[in-house]
Design a protein around this motif. Sequence first.
Motif, PDB file in Angstrom:
ATOM      1  N   HIS A   8     -10.092  -6.066  -5.034  1.00 29.06           N
ATOM      2  CA  HIS A   8      -9.851  -5.037  -6.060  1.00 29.06           C
ATOM      3  C   HIS A   8      -8.876  -3.967  -5.589  1.00 29.06           C
ATOM      4  N   SER A   9      -8.731  -3.818  -4.260  1.00 30.94           N
ATOM      5  CA  SER A   9      -7.830  -2.786  -3.737  1.00 30.94           C
ATOM      6  C   SER A   9      -6.389  -3.302  -3.666  1.00 30.94           C
ATOM      7  N   PRO A  10      -5.433  -2.591  -4.290  1.00 31.01           N
ATOM      8  CA  PRO A  10      -4.036  -3.023  -4.210  1.00 31.01           C
ATOM      9  C   PRO A  10      -3.520  -3.070  -2.770  1.00 31.01           C
ATOM     10  N   LEU A  11      -4.005  -2.144  -1.920  1.00 33.17           N
ATOM     11  CA  LEU A  11      -3.550  -2.113  -0.535  1.00 33.17           C
ATOM     12  C   LEU A  11      -3.973  -3.383   0.202  1.00 33.17           C
ATOM     13  N   VAL A  12      -5.211  -3.803   0.005  1.00 29.74           N
ATOM     14  CA  VAL A  12      -5.691  -5.028   0.654  1.00 29.74           C
ATOM     15  C   VAL A  12      -4.916  -6.231   0.146  1.00 29.74           C
ATOM     16  N   ARG A  13      -4.683  -6.276  -1.158  1.00 28.02           N
ATOM     17  CA  ARG A  13      -3.918  -7.408  -1.714  1.00 28.02           C
ATOM     18  C   ARG A  13      -2.517  -7.480  -1.128  1.00 28.02           C
ATOM     19  N   ARG A  14      -1.904  -6.328  -0.923  1.00 27.98           N
ATOM     20  CA  ARG A  14      -0.563  -6.319  -0.345  1.00 27.98           C
ATOM     21  C   ARG A  14      -0.580  -6.742   1.121  1.00 27.98           C
ATOM     22  N   LEU A  15      -1.581  -6.294   1.854  1.00 25.63           N
ATOM     23  CA  LEU A  15      -1.665  -6.647   3.262  1.00 25.63           C
ATOM     24  C   LEU A  15      -1.846  -8.148   3.468  1.00 25.63           C
ATOM     25  N   PHE A  16      -2.496  -8.803   2.510  1.00 25.76           N
ATOM     26  CA  PHE A  16      -2.733 -10.242   2.624  1.00 25.76           C
ATOM     27  C   PHE A  16      -1.848 -11.049   1.675  1.00 25.76           C
ATOM     28  N   SER A  17      -0.806 -10.408   1.148  1.00 24.87           N
ATOM     29  CA  SER A  17       0.059 -11.098   0.196  1.00 24.87           C
ATOM     30  C   SER A  17       0.852 -12.225   0.846  1.00 24.87           C
ATOM     31  N   PHE A  18       0.959 -12.229   2.177  1.00 26.07           N
ATOM     32  CA  PHE A  18       1.683 -13.308   2.848  1.00 26.07           C
ATOM     33  C   PHE A  18       0.962 -14.651   2.695  1.00 26.07           C
ATOM     34  N   TRP A  19      -0.344 -14.624   2.372  1.00 24.31           N
ATOM     35  CA  TRP A  19      -1.117 -15.868   2.291  1.00 24.31           C
ATOM     36  C   TRP A  19      -0.962 -16.550   0.928  1.00 24.31           C
ATOM     37  N   ALA A  20      -0.756 -15.773  -0.111  1.00 20.11           N
ATOM     38  CA  ALA A  20      -0.514 -16.317  -1.448  1.00 20.11           C
ATOM     39  C   ALA A  20       0.711 -15.596  -2.011  1.00 20.11           C
ATOM     40  N   PRO A  21       1.874 -15.861  -1.416  1.00 21.37           N
ATOM     41  CA  PRO A  21       3.045 -15.013  -1.687  1.00 21.37           C
ATOM     42  C   PRO A  21       3.743 -15.320  -3.007  1.00 21.37           C
ATOM     43  N   PRO A  23       7.722 -14.383  -4.760  1.00 19.45           N
ATOM     44  CA  PRO A  23       9.041 -13.998  -4.235  1.00 19.45           C
ATOM     45  C   PRO A  23       9.122 -12.515  -3.897  1.00 19.45           C
ATOM     46  N   ALA A  24       8.476 -11.670  -4.718  1.00 22.77           N
ATOM     47  CA  ALA A  24       8.480 -10.227  -4.439  1.00 22.77           C
ATOM     48  C   ALA A  24       7.731  -9.913  -3.154  1.00 22.77           C
ATOM     49  N   ALA A  25       6.654 -10.662  -2.864  1.00 26.35           N
ATOM     50  CA  ALA A  25       5.896 -10.427  -1.638  1.00 26.35           C
ATOM     51  C   ALA A  25       6.721 -10.798  -0.409  1.00 26.35           C
ATOM     52  N   VAL A  26       7.442 -11.911  -0.472  1.00 34.73           N
ATOM     53  CA  VAL A  26       8.310 -12.297   0.644  1.00 34.73           C
ATOM     54  C   VAL A  26       9.357 -11.220   0.883  1.00 34.73           C
ATOM     55  N   ARG A  27       9.923 -10.747  -0.190  1.00 34.95           N
ATOM     56  CA  ARG A  27      10.932  -9.683  -0.075  1.00 34.95           C
ATOM     57  C   ARG A  27      10.326  -8.408   0.500  1.00 34.95           C
ATOM     58  N   GLY A  28       9.098  -8.107   0.101  1.00 38.23           N
ATOM     59  CA  GLY A  28       8.427  -6.922   0.621  1.00 38.23           C
ATOM     60  C   GLY A  28       8.161  -7.023   2.112  1.00 38.23           C
ATOM     61  N   TRP A  29       7.698  -8.185   2.574  1.00 38.62           N
ATOM     62  CA  TRP A  29       7.468  -8.359   3.998  1.00 38.62           C
ATOM     63  C   TRP A  29       8.781  -8.325   4.779  1.00 38.62           C
ATOM     64  N   ALA A  30       9.841  -8.852   4.190  1.00 39.90           N
ATOM     65  CA  ALA A  30      11.141  -8.788   4.857  1.00 39.90           C
ATOM     66  C   ALA A  30      11.602  -7.343   5.008  1.00 39.90           C
ATOM     67  N   LEU A  31      11.385  -6.542   3.967  1.00 44.25           N
ATOM     68  CA  LEU A  31      11.751  -5.129   4.062  1.00 44.25           C
ATOM     69  C   LEU A  31      10.905  -4.430   5.119  1.00 44.25           C
ATOM     70  N   VAL A 102       4.832 -16.875   7.629  1.00 44.00           N
ATOM     71  CA  VAL A 102       3.759 -17.462   6.822  1.00 44.00           C
ATOM     72  C   VAL A 102       4.092 -17.348   5.339  1.00 44.00           C
ATOM     73  N   ALA A 103       4.583 -16.177   4.928  1.00 43.50           N
ATOM     74  CA  ALA A 103       4.916 -15.979   3.522  1.00 43.50           C
ATOM     75  C   ALA A 103       6.012 -16.942   3.073  1.00 43.50           C
ATOM     76  N   ALA A 104       7.040 -17.103   3.907  1.00 46.03           N
ATOM     77  CA  ALA A 104       8.137 -18.003   3.548  1.00 46.03           C
ATOM     78  C   ALA A 104       7.673 -19.456   3.488  1.00 46.03           C
ATOM     79  N   MET A 105       6.772 -19.846   4.392  1.00 42.63           N
ATOM     80  CA  MET A 105       6.310 -21.223   4.430  1.00 42.63           C
ATOM     81  C   MET A 105       5.322 -21.538   3.304  1.00 42.63           C
ATOM     82  N   ARG A 106       4.586 -20.536   2.840  1.00 36.52           N
ATOM     83  CA  ARG A 106       3.594 -20.771   1.790  1.00 36.52           C
ATOM     84  C   ARG A 106       4.132 -20.473   0.395  1.00 36.52           C
TER      85      ARG A 106
END
Length: 328
Positions: A8-21, A23-31, A102-106
């Motif tokens: 339910h927490s957006p922060l937790v979802r973002r921290l683990f977004s690499f597992w179910a990425p 395109p925006a999540a990949v870009r976010g981790w790259a930044l 991980v984000a790029a591979m998944r």
Amino acid sequence: MKLPTDHHSPLVRRLFSFWAPTPAAVRGWALASVVVNAGITVSGAVVRVTGSGLGCPTWPRCTPDSFVPVAHPEVDPLNMAIEFGNRLVTFLVLVVGLACVVAAMRLSPRRESLVRLAWLQPVGIAAQALWGGVVVGTMLNPITVSMHFLLSIGLTAACWALYARAGEGDAPARPVVHRDLRRLGQVLVAAVFVLVVAGVVVTGTGPHSGDVVASRFGFDIETVARLHADVAYLVVGLTFALAFALRVTGAPLRARRAAWTLLAVELLQGVIGYVQYFLGVPAALVTLHVLGSTLVWICALWVVTTLRTHDPLDEPAARPVAEAAAPA
């Protein structure tokens, strides 16, 4: 079982977004990787200006018999804490780099171009860490210290490439401005790199060596400082020329915005450079100047990546009007 990506927490979802990425999540981790790599260049500067370069006198251990700081008769505890803190930042950079992999591979559909760029990060970080051992082993020789910084600059470029490509498709590069402006942008990035190298030489010649036992380049500080300033004038001139040309040719807004931002950062960096020079290079301003040089490099990369784009593979590439009208 509820997954962190469904939390339910957006922060937790973002921290683990690499597992179910996405395109925006990949870009976010790259930044994020760009940010943490810029951060470790600044923390490295803090190590140097505080004389903490040999705060941990061995590598990979901090002391001959411990991986973490312990009392050592020949090392100031504060210097040891600062150097060890810089080593800890390396782990943060590695964690973010692995998250990018991980984000790029998944990512679905998987894009091999992003996977290859993402793998440059853990490989580069490992090379950086090993080179750190060389820096310590050579007692902060200015050549090895300079290479340590330049490796960070190269790794930052790889991170930015991942960030830029994550927001594009995989079709061949398509220019969005006249080819002469693209060439000017490429010359500008090369000039910025020369500026960074010149700054490294000034640093290796100046007073902040990282430790009293460290050697220095045998150049005249006045001469290398003037050379650095001359290259800076060239970079500012090229940046203004490109920004003005993008404005009068009606280039895309993102390209114009990037060029003017780069010019503003360069001018601010120039002010910091002159102030630190006339004040006798105080430690705080040296650290700020290193941050400025990193931002100049990142902004230069931003500029050059706005001068072309990659369309999705399933969309036909449209040839820009300015490019189509240009003579062969």
